[in-house]
Design a protein around this motif. Sequence first.
Motif, short mmCIF file in Angstrom:
data_model
loop_
_atom_site.label_atom_id
_atom_site.label_comp_id
_atom_site.label_asym_id
_atom_site.label_seq_id
_atom_site.Cartn_x
_atom_site.Cartn_y
_atom_site.Cartn_z
N LYS A 110 18.41 52.50 79.65
CA LYS A 110 18.44 52.25 78.12
C LYS A 110 17.46 53.33 77.31
N LYS A 111 16.56 53.66 77.90
CA LYS A 111 15.40 54.46 77.24
C LYS A 111 15.53 55.98 77.62
N THR A 112 16.75 56.53 78.14
CA THR A 112 16.77 57.77 78.48
C THR A 112 18.02 58.51 77.98
N THR A 113 17.49 59.78 77.09
CA THR A 113 18.33 60.71 76.58
C THR A 113 18.96 61.68 77.61
N VAL A 114 20.32 61.62 77.73
CA VAL A 114 20.77 62.58 78.76
C VAL A 114 21.51 63.51 78.17
N ARG A 115 21.33 64.92 78.43
CA ARG A 115 21.88 65.90 77.96
C ARG A 115 22.37 67.05 78.98
N ARG A 116 23.29 67.59 78.62
CA ARG A 116 23.78 68.94 79.70
C ARG A 116 23.69 70.00 78.90
N ASN A 117 23.19 71.30 79.61
CA ASN A 117 23.12 72.45 78.97
C ASN A 117 24.60 73.34 78.86
N SER A 118 25.54 72.68 79.44
CA SER A 118 26.74 73.30 78.95
C SER A 118 27.25 72.98 77.69
N GLU A 119 26.52 72.20 76.98
CA GLU A 119 27.04 71.77 75.80
C GLU A 119 26.80 72.84 74.66
N TRP A 120 25.77 73.82 74.96
CA TRP A 120 25.45 74.74 73.91
C TRP A 120 25.80 76.09 74.47
N PHE A 121 25.43 76.23 75.91
CA PHE A 121 25.83 77.60 76.33
C PHE A 121 27.17 77.83 76.54
N GLU A 122 28.45 76.95 76.70
CA GLU A 122 29.56 77.28 77.02
C GLU A 122 30.09 77.69 75.50
N ASN A 123 29.46 77.52 74.47
CA ASN A 123 29.87 78.00 72.93
C ASN A 123 29.20 79.33 72.65
N MET A 124 28.20 79.75 73.44
CA MET A 124 27.72 80.96 73.12
C MET A 124 28.37 82.38 73.40
N SER A 125 28.17 82.99 71.98
CA SER A 125 29.12 84.44 72.35
C SER A 125 28.04 85.21 72.89
N PHE A 126 28.82 86.40 73.40
CA PHE A 126 28.07 87.56 74.02
C PHE A 126 27.09 88.14 73.22
N ALA A 127 27.46 88.27 72.04
CA ALA A 127 26.08 88.62 71.26
C ALA A 127 25.24 87.86 71.11
N ASP A 128 25.46 86.40 71.10
CA ASP A 128 24.24 85.70 70.98
C ASP A 128 23.50 85.56 72.44
N SER A 129 24.19 85.85 73.67
CA SER A 129 23.54 86.25 74.82
C SER A 129 22.73 87.55 74.90
N LEU A 130 23.12 88.52 74.23
CA LEU A 130 22.42 89.68 74.02
C LEU A 130 20.98 89.47 73.32
N ASN A 131 21.36 88.74 72.22
CA ASN A 131 20.01 88.47 71.24
C ASN A 131 18.97 87.91 71.98
N LEU A 132 19.36 86.69 72.87
CA LEU A 132 18.41 86.03 73.67
C LEU A 132 17.84 86.99 74.81
N THR A 133 18.27 88.05 75.35
CA THR A 133 17.71 88.82 76.04
C THR A 133 16.55 89.76 75.50
N ARG A 134 16.81 89.85 74.10
CA ARG A 134 15.61 90.70 73.29
C ARG A 134 14.30 90.12 73.43
N SER A 135 14.15 88.85 73.93
CA SER A 135 13.04 88.12 73.71
C SER A 135 12.36 88.38 75.12
N MET A 136 12.62 88.98 76.08
CA MET A 136 12.19 89.25 77.18
C MET A 136 12.20 90.75 77.63
N THR A 137 11.05 91.27 78.20
CA THR A 137 11.07 92.49 78.85
C THR A 137 11.34 92.46 80.36
#
Length: 391
Positions: A110-137
């Motif tokens: 009753k006190k646990t919030t359950v999330r699945r990361n497919s909720e946001w990653f399945e809707n992420m565009s390729f451009a969004d993915s590329l922008n994410l990679t800019r954060s790491m060398t």
Amino acid sequence: MKKNRLLENADTIIGEEELLENLSSGRKLKIKFGVDPTRPDLTFGHLVVFNKLRQFQDAGHEAILLIGDYTARIGDPSGRSELRPELSENEVKENASTYLDQAFKVLDKKKTTVRRNSEWFENMSFADSLNLTRSMTVARMLERDDFEKRFKCNQPISMVEFMYPLIQGYDSIVLESDVELGGSDQLFNMLVGRSLQKEKGATPQAVITMPLLVGLDGSKKMSKSYDNYIAFNDSSKDIFGKTMSISDDVMWDYYRLLLLKEKAEVDVLKKSHPMDAKKQLAAELTALFYGTDLAVSEKKAFSKVFSKGENPDDMPEISLKEINSESSSILNVLSQAQLFESKGQIRRLITQGAVKLDGEKVNDADTDISEIIKESAIIKAGKKIFLRVIP
């Protein structure tokens, strides 16, 4: 000054000063713990972190259980010396189907919030993915011990594996986590989440890593990949029996990390006989999942078989009429019972003198037991396997 109970047993704490301030202020924090359903079972290795999440939950904070149904398709490279096998979407869904039932054996549903990361990653565009990679060398990624070793040994590292820490870190942005929990092998991944939050102008999460529980082999960390684990879904008999197989030295970590015993309690237990202490450990761990009555029954059954050398009351049974072979050799009978990985394993046990028929050692795998058995007989293989054979 006594350490905050919520931080006990932690291996590493990053952002401890700010975390203590938040805890003392009474603010309700978002505590994130993610699990990838790469196999159907949660293990006692997970229980170490689930216990910590439950402690935060009981203290009034929001426990966020993240099911990594998207990241499981990539495979966490942490501690790996080779590429993980790729899982299909259906395999991941099947593995995840029982995760919540298992998790709620520890957490308050009753006190646990359950999330699945497919909720946001399945809707992420390729451009969004590329922008994410800019954060790491690449240089930063190669700071990871496992990546560095593989790179130096010319072992393959996929670009997808490079993405894993970024994806896990992005989860922390979406969930706005204040604290992320995980095993000590997850430190790099969790620090990436902290770094991404800073980059986005958000308050960086505190990171708490918990020690890795040593598995049943006594050397490697408990892991589904190494098949050296005790699972939440194991039977009461298996939980008790597997616990009894761990080394005496490892036992005290199980008391501390799985049962949350304090040092004074462990010190008292260390004064008792190791076998008695281990039986108590096995009983208490069994009781966590099956209740005290069944735990007591398993303890009595174990003592009957292993301490007194008697046969268990409950054991699998096979009839010689069921043997799908012209031969009723002890090798074929044990193989048909499907209690072993292979005939090779059975042969090794016989060679080692670890197979007995009604208490008599069997030296020949081709021994025809149909000529020996009249009403019934009991085969004991190794220390734990018993099989009743009837004509």
